[in-house]
Enzyme design. Structure first.
Site, PDB file in Angstrom:
ATOM      1  N   PHE A  65      -5.996   4.755   1.999  1.00  0.00           N
ATOM      2  CA  PHE A  65      -6.406   4.823   3.577  1.00  0.00           C
ATOM      3  C   PHE A  65      -6.083   6.363   3.397  1.00  0.00           C
ATOM      4  CE2 PHE A  65      -1.736   4.350   3.602  1.00  0.00           C
ATOM      5  CZ  PHE A  65      -1.136   5.981   3.876  1.00  0.00           C
ATOM      6  N   LYS A 122     -15.044  -1.575  -0.180  1.00  0.00           N
ATOM      7  CA  LYS A 122     -14.251  -2.386   0.434  1.00  0.00           C
ATOM      8  C   LYS A 122     -13.260  -0.756   0.795  1.00  0.00           C
ATOM      9  CE  LYS A 122     -10.988  -3.572   1.944  1.00  0.00           C
ATOM     10  NZ  LYS A 122      -9.903  -2.625   2.758  1.00  0.00           N
ATOM     11  N   GLU A 149      -9.396   0.278   5.952  1.00  0.00           N
ATOM     12  CA  GLU A 149      -9.752  -0.344   7.023  1.00  0.00           C
ATOM     13  C   GLU A 149      -8.808   0.730   8.625  1.00  0.00           C
ATOM     14  OE1 GLU A 149      -5.626  -2.820   6.341  1.00  0.00           O
ATOM     15  OE2 GLU A 149      -7.627  -2.189   5.784  1.00  0.00           O
ATOM     16  N   SER A 162      -0.867   0.737  -3.802  1.00  0.00           N
ATOM     17  CA  SER A 162       0.615   0.252  -3.669  1.00  0.00           C
ATOM     18  C   SER A 162       0.774  -0.228  -5.434  1.00  0.00           C
ATOM     19  CB  SER A 162       1.118   0.126  -2.752  1.00  0.00           C
ATOM     20  OG  SER A 162       0.688  -1.408  -2.734  1.00  0.00           O
ATOM     21  N   CYS A 217      -0.228   9.663  -3.677  1.00  0.00           N
ATOM     22  CA  CYS A 217       0.367   9.230  -4.580  1.00  0.00           C
ATOM     23  C   CYS A 217       0.667  10.162  -5.693  1.00  0.00           C
ATOM     24  CB  CYS A 217      -0.679   8.457  -5.468  1.00  0.00           C
ATOM     25  SG  CYS A 217      -2.161   9.427  -5.916  1.00  0.00           S
ATOM     26  N   GLU A 242       8.835   4.091  -3.512  1.00  0.00           N
ATOM     27  CA  GLU A 242       7.626   4.656  -2.792  1.00  0.00           C
ATOM     28  C   GLU A 242       7.427   4.386  -1.260  1.00  0.00           C
ATOM     29  OE1 GLU A 242       3.065   5.855  -3.843  1.00  0.00           O
ATOM     30  OE2 GLU A 242       3.300   3.939  -3.683  1.00  0.00           O
TER      31      GLU A 242
END
Length: 496
Positions: free
Chosen positions: A150, A174, A177, A227, A282, A381
């Site tokens: 995202f 993909k 969402e 992740s 990240c 994280e």
């Protein structure tokens, strides 16, 4: 009426009725702005089948023609980048300038992919043996899957999709969402640029869609960013099903500040890299390692800069940091702040007190000092606007701290000592290193990727390694003998 967001399959919006849907929020207001269809197994099969039908024609399309599509896509993306930035801000929440920067870095990757004819040249050895030539060719894999996060809804898909298409593959993407519209915008631009129907498909959804791609026998490779626990799952599941996988995981990026550093420059960098995009990067700096005796001064400088940050709706020109992407994620990050207080870290700036009118998923920039390496705010994280300061006594202690961490995505050192910087770049066990650069994201003609628990698989993203990932090498040995030559020889072939 709530907007509906659906899949893009075989060059058009999917016309079916979804069994499941999810909510897409405006993070700045907390309101539901759309509902997104979630793919089931049937939609996964549809998208993969469309990509498989498109593959033979796209594979056999000339390199010149493929490059023209990419050049045209680059022109369209550049012309309409403001529209895409607005879509990103509306669904992710990052400020418009940050969204624009994301698109600019994405365009770098598209431009690199436009050079496919140069990147896909093979090798040739004439007369390797008497009358025998040997040459190598790079061929596409087939249907490939891209699963993106995202936090960069445009840039991360464009790390992979242009290279995959340039190499002659077809793609099922993909996206997250949580902010799905950017990927649809990209797919529509590719169609306008002349990409054949089915060469790029977009599936929305959750684990059902992910597992469908990981397990589908027609999908040859998977590119993933997310992740570390999910990256490990994607790698293990994909490889178990015979796929080539590159899975980029999480991070805990350290910024080491030596006593000789320009502390004003270091403080600016820590705030910029720690709180840009609300820390949902990240490559964000989440740990500042202050080497004695400069910690008190550095913390004060960081705190003073944080006091001047404007938190607000990313569409407002004065906003410097927007909301977090969802209420659930905001609450998760907030729980880490509370855990840091409970563990005994010094809370220098408390982002929980930020107040923005109009609802939304808000948490302000947060700064902890005197953080220990056993605290959850250090070990985990967080993926939010929480910056931790760890104090060390020497360069060697700082290096050991970075190298002991499970992650190895990005790191930085701030110093005016070239010898220390050169030693750090040699000794640190991290994949991307900044010397007085807080966010060392490689440019498009290098490759992005970390070490240790930040990467599963052997290939980094985009750049030269991206082309390598999306092709497989075939070596051809040829001879055109004189018709008078012949005869049976059962011995092992030897060069002569």
């Amino acid at each position: 009426m709530t907007q509906r967001i659906s899949h893009w399959i075989d060059g058009k919006t999917w016309a079916g009725v979804a069994d499941r849907t999810g909510e897409v929020f405006d993070p700045a207001t907390g309101e539901v702005r759309a509902r997104v269809d979630f793919a089931g197994g049937g939609q996964v099969d549809e998208a993969v089948a469309a990509a498989a039908r498109a593959f033979p024609g796209w594979r056999d399309t000339s390199l010149a023609a493929r490059s023209r599509v990419l050049f045209r896509f680059r022109e369209l993306l550049t012309a309409r980048k403001d529209e895409l930035a607005a879509i990103i801000t509306a669904e992710h929440g990052k400020v418009l300038s940050d969204a624009a920067g994301e698109i600019a870095r994405a365009i770098e990757n598209v431009e690199y992919a436009c050079g496919a004819p140069q990147m896909l040249k093979g090798g040739f050895s004439e007369n390797a043996s008497t009358g025998v030539d040997v040459y190598s060719i790079a061929q596409p894999l087939g249907v490939v899957g891209v699963i993106s996060p995202f936090n960069f809804p445009a840039m991360v898909p464009l790390w992979f999709v242009p290279n995959a298409l340039a190499c002659g593959n077809t793609v099922v993407l993909k996206p997250s969402e949580k902010d799905p519209s950017a990927s649809l915008f990209i797919a529509e631009l590719f169609a306008e640029a002349g990409l054949p129907d089915g060469a790029l498909n977009v599936l929305h959804g959750d684990k059902v869609a992910v597992d469908g791609l990981l397990e589908h026998p027609v999908v040859k490779a998977i590119s993933f960013v997310g992740s570390t626990p999910i990256a490990r799952y994607v790698y293990e599941t994909g490889t178990r099903h015979g796929k080539r996988v590159q899975a980029l995981g999480g991070a805990k990026n350290h910024m080491v500040v030596l006593p000789d550093a320009d502390l004003d420059l270091a403080a600016d960098a820590a705030v910029s890299a720690g709180f840009g995009s609300a820390g949902e990067r990240c490559m964000a700096v989440s740990v500042v390692v202050a080497v004695d005796p400069i910690a008190d001064e550095l913390v004060a400088k960081i705190a003073s800069r944080m006091a001047g940050l404007t938190v607000g709706d990313g569409r407002e020109a004065e906003s410097e940091m927007g909301p977090l992407v969802t209420a659930a994620h905001r609450d998760r990050v907030r729980s880490y702040v509370e855990a840091g207080v409970s563990a005994g870290a010094s809370l220098v700036v408390d982002g929980r007190s930020v107040s923005v009118s109009g609802g939304g998923f808000w948490l302000g920039p947060t700064l902890f000092d005197h953080v220990r390496t056993d605290m959850p705010i250090y070990t985990d994280e967080i993926f939010g606007p929480v910056l931790s300061v760890v104090r060390t006594g020497s360069y060697d202690d700082a290096l050991a701290l970075v190298n002991a961490n499970a992650y190895g995505n990005g790191t930085a050192i701030f110093t005016n000592d070239g010898r220390a910087a050169r030693r750090f770049q040699n000794e640190v066990e991290v994949g991307m290193v900044g010397l007085n650069v807080p966010i060392p994201v490689p440019v498009g003609y290098y490759s992005f990727g970390g070490w240790k628990d930040s990467l599963f698989g052997d290939s980094h993203a985009y750049g030269p390694e991206g082309f390598h990932f999306f092709t497989r090498t075939k070596v051809v040995t040829s001879r055109w003998p004189d018709p008078s030559q012949g005869g049976v020889n059962l011995g092992f072939p030897r060069n002569s």
